[in-house]
Design a protein around this motif. Sequence first.
Motif, PDB file in Angstrom:
ATOM      1  N   ASP A   3      -0.631  14.526  -3.494  1.00 49.04           N
ATOM      2  CA  ASP A   3      -1.818  14.672  -2.631  1.00 49.04           C
ATOM      3  C   ASP A   3      -1.871  13.539  -1.607  1.00 49.04           C
ATOM      4  N   LYS A   4      -0.747  13.363  -0.954  1.00 49.23           N
ATOM      5  CA  LYS A   4      -0.612  12.266  -0.002  1.00 49.23           C
ATOM      6  C   LYS A   4      -1.688  12.341   1.069  1.00 49.23           C
ATOM      7  N   TRP A   5      -2.027  11.205   1.629  1.00 47.23           N
ATOM      8  CA  TRP A   5      -3.016  11.066   2.705  1.00 47.23           C
ATOM      9  C   TRP A   5      -4.447  11.235   2.205  1.00 47.23           C
ATOM     10  N   TRP A   6      -4.616  11.254   0.879  1.00 47.48           N
ATOM     11  CA  TRP A   6      -5.987  11.383   0.353  1.00 47.48           C
ATOM     12  C   TRP A   6      -6.309  10.311  -0.676  1.00 47.48           C
ATOM     13  N   GLU A   7      -5.680   9.165  -0.543  1.00 46.09           N
ATOM     14  CA  GLU A   7      -6.066   7.974  -1.323  1.00 46.09           C
ATOM     15  C   GLU A   7      -5.975   8.155  -2.830  1.00 46.09           C
TER      16      GLU A   7
ATOM     17  N   ASP B 184      -2.744  20.492  -7.151  1.00 44.06           N
ATOM     18  CA  ASP B 184      -1.405  21.064  -6.975  1.00 44.06           C
ATOM     19  C   ASP B 184      -0.733  21.306  -8.328  1.00 44.06           C
TER      20      ASP B 184
ATOM     21  N   ALA C 143       0.310   4.219   0.707  1.00 45.19           N
ATOM     22  CA  ALA C 143       0.122   5.126   1.860  1.00 45.19           C
ATOM     23  C   ALA C 143       0.879   4.618   3.081  1.00 45.19           C
ATOM     24  N   ARG C 144       0.944   3.309   3.243  1.00 46.55           N
ATOM     25  CA  ARG C 144       1.771   2.780   4.326  1.00 46.55           C
ATOM     26  C   ARG C 144       3.235   3.135   4.080  1.00 46.55           C
TER      27      ARG C 144
ATOM     28  N   THR D 204       4.361   6.777   4.765  1.00 47.63           N
ATOM     29  CA  THR D 204       4.465   7.227   6.154  1.00 47.63           C
ATOM     30  C   THR D 204       5.919   7.306   6.617  1.00 47.63           C
ATOM     31  N   TYR D 205       6.730   6.363   6.186  1.00 47.11           N
ATOM     32  CA  TYR D 205       8.125   6.359   6.612  1.00 47.11           C
ATOM     33  C   TYR D 205       8.880   7.594   6.101  1.00 47.11           C
TER      34      TYR D 205
ATOM     35  N   ASP E 207       0.877  -1.165   0.000  1.00 45.62           N
ATOM     36  CA  ASP E 207       0.000   0.000   0.000  1.00 45.62           C
ATOM     37  C   ASP E 207       0.917   1.219   0.000  1.00 45.62           C
TER      38      ASP E 207
ATOM     39  N   HIS F 143      -3.163   7.344  -4.629  1.00 45.49           N
ATOM     40  CA  HIS F 143      -2.292   6.300  -5.198  1.00 45.49           C
ATOM     41  C   HIS F 143      -1.578   6.802  -6.455  1.00 45.49           C
TER      42      HIS F 143
ATOM     43  N   SER G 161       7.315  10.582   5.639  1.00 47.88           N
ATOM     44  CA  SER G 161       6.766  11.730   6.366  1.00 47.88           C
ATOM     45  C   SER G 161       7.283  11.813   7.791  1.00 47.88           C
TER      46      SER G 161
END
Lengths: 525, 525
Positions: free
Chosen positions: B429-433, B463, B331-332, B335-336, B329, B435, B338
Amino acid sequence: MAQGMTRRGAILTVGALSLAGAANAEGQNRVERWGLYEIALPATAVGNPFDVKLVGVFTNGRTTLRAPGFYDGEGVWRIRFSPPETGAWRWTSESSLSALDGRQGGFEAMAPGAGNHGPVGVVETYHFAYADGTPYRQIGTTAYGWTHQPQAKRAQTLETLKTAPFNKMRMLVFPNASVKTNEALFPFEKTGAGEKDWDLTRFNPAYFHRLEACVAALGALGIEADVILFHPYDGRYGFDEMPAEADDRYVRYVVARLSAYRNVWWSMANEFDILKTKTDGDWDRIFQGVQASDPYGRLRSIHNWRRLYDNCKPWVTHSSIQNGSAVLDDARAETYRSVWKKAVVFDEVCYEGSLSERWGNLTGPQMVRAFWHGLIAGTYVGHSECFPIDGGEFWLGEGGELRGESAPRLAFLKSIMEAGPPPGIEPIDKWWEQHLGGAPGQYYLRYFGDDAPAEWAVDIPRDEITGGERFRADVIDTWNMTVEPAPGVFTLAQKDTKYFFHDPARPTLALPGRKWMAVRLTRVA
Amino acid sequence: MAQGMTRRGAILTVGALSLAGAANAEGQNRVERWGLYEIALPATAVGNPFDVKLVGVFTNGRTTLRAPGFYDGEGVWRIRFSPPETGAWRWTSESSLSALDGRQGGFEAMAPGAGNHGPVGVVETYHFAYADGTPYRQIGTTAYGWTHQPQAKRAQTLETLKTAPFNKMRMLVFPNASVKTNEALFPFEKTGAGEKDWDLTRFNPAYFHRLEACVAALGALGIEADVILFHPYDGRYGFDEMPAEADDRYVRYVVARLSAYRNVWWSMANEFDILKTKTDGDWDRIFQGVQASDPYGRLRSIHNWRRLYDNCKPWVTHSSIQNGSAVLDDARAETYRSVWKKAVVFDEVCYEGSLSERWGNLTGPQMVRAFWHGLIAGTYVGHSECFPIDGGEFWLGEGGELRGESAPRLAFLKSIMEAGPPPGIEPIDKWWEQHLGGAPGQYYLRYFGDDAPAEWAVDIPRDEITGGERFRADVIDTWNMTVEPAPGVFTLAQKDTKYFFHDPARPTLALPGRKWMAVRLTRVA
């Protein structure tokens, strides 16, 4: 002679404190453990009375704490103290003003009364508990500007909270220009007609009396006050762009006034990374300033927009995260624990509501789902609502009443949490797609989110399992708030892989094929 | 008089270096920028020759670097240096042994030859590039014990790598007791018959000659060597439980020998948290030891098992993560980035293979999928294989030959990366699904993973988009390795939500309904 008194309970009506009369004999000499003991010291200052240094040194012979004092207007300085232990305490004042220096007194800290479990702290790295050991199962909400509303609206907010599941409220100290600020109270003395004309060295005690009354009122309801020191939603009064010296003075003043309230948490900022006038170094300094002033070490965090603060820094007690996507998946949520090795609260995960903004239009089920994903990840989640009422007000901004569907389901969730292992749920066999939380060998909670399976293969990861353990199962409908026990027990044996145990006689559990279901397995004694 | 020579290219056959004869005139006086210049200094020491302190101070008048020397056996000390700039360099030796002290010399650093782009470093926080600015698109692999195999197997490994897509190799310095160590070479002098009888103050130069030859051979193939200093797979020789002093001495020796090889990266450990004899403080000290000894600041990381090191610490140049679930995923995976604000390499995400262990049985598509999820998250991923051949050997342990299906697909992936924006892909647009990865306004890569959609709504986050931008689209089959251009262009206009732009005339793109597809949108000039 100094006056000591407790004010806990004197909540919404509190204004400027009168020196004589408010204190009674019991208040002077006794206070509950973790309660609030207050000393009022009248004096006359030359120059700015807010510049007077004052500290109360409190000791019971084993523990000595330095509680900062503050000027409260009308010629009165105060020192507040919350005794962490029962028994006899003595205090001495130290001050740059000789009239305030060397004053002394004493009181008895009694056993805490019903409902007083002490302050909340972090336990077992990832969880929270009250000081008396009672687990604190965080179900937070946010109403940023509720303290700035008229008295009737504040009372309505408290009425709402009385029957709501929330045990934490995130709230701003400074007014928010985008939220209606209906009471013309401001934190500093005005120096002119301009909206930014403030004497940043002189506070307005009345502003803080109202704030304290709100904090105390939350405390009386068993709700922690996550006090947000800075925020970027000003654009009008300039409190978001004060010089560092004013920031530090303000932080010291707020901490001196509020730290003795046992339900206070410190949030350095909301969406700190939008506050372009402050660097990470400024936040480091502000964190350290709070840490240095607060004798009790109340919880400290900082809340992000798009950029995360380094939560590994030692002054951060727990992570306060904004990220709605993280709680769409327990593995995403869990990462924040693993990287920082601290308790994680997803304080902002978008809100239940009807706004066109994408952060304000979760359905009730989506709001509740976020809490469940967070729960099995071993993390905590926060709620709020954006259903505009007449004039555009909604819970997130002003408090008032709740209109969404999630709150009763969060109460149900809280009951599940409270029946679970203390101090909280741990992720199980993390990084291997189990979607299981609990206490290995004792308790398992599987959450299915938007999946709607007709059965679940009851495969239990091997940690703390050797075979022969017996579990009973409950099928939980997280939306309809039902708990249905499955008949019989599951007796575990090694599966055909070394990684799992299961019951060969009943390898699966039937499920109703609906969304938002969970299964709970509890060890049979 | 000191001898200077280059040894780059003299690779697999290298043994003990002879002092006279091996150096030629060109080698003595000239070396490529970022090449390896070596000084050999014969002397006679009293006591342990490995205890002699030796450093070469190199300067070109603007830049001065201190390159550590080392004892290489047979009465010879060496100093290796890799000039970071072209032009004339002078050096002087400093030593605790007077015969090695105050020696001097000079050489010319020439323009780099073809294929020499310099060392790899971190650029733009999250990505890598060679020192000459060429993007480095990391496609790593691991063969832990390949350097410990017989010469024929090492040659086979290098043959395999010649046609493989990998540009980084993770490899252990110390032998791995669970991997066949077929050449009886050990890093320390033996003192007795026991498997743990070592003189930890005396190294075995032959061991390091072989290691260096392997590093150089990788360099010749354009492959970075991620040199793993410690690992927990010993259980036999005791190199996993040396005292801190021996650890530090060993680290200094390895750094002195290898840091001048421009393709060296330092990995403090594999699965550091399994090494129970070392604390986080030990790892901090080892990191700092590498940092202090290495004049070039080669990349530094540490690889985890279940517990993550605090990658925010300043000596960590990038995160080296084991977590297979993170790359299921984007988004997982994101995270590392961010949390640590550093480049992220998922060096271990389970391996393609046929083992019963769950970390060694990915299918080819699963291995490739991990790279694509990682790519659009703005991170990097590592490969390896576990298909046991006769005797149980496989690529992950010993190198040799590849038997899986993923490598050609990773070559294809690499070609997509190389055609993409430099230095790498950013999450959009991370954190907004979404992909989506790419460069906002210019380039978008959407990866669908296991989904098999028949169409995709071409909604582009706002953006860097204002409307009117034109994009062409390619439909990419990441498994079958095809790129199919869609006809025409997409001309963007504001959608009915403020968050997206799209082409109202063609809001969707048809897809073939297969798994592991991607879409690439490229701005039309």
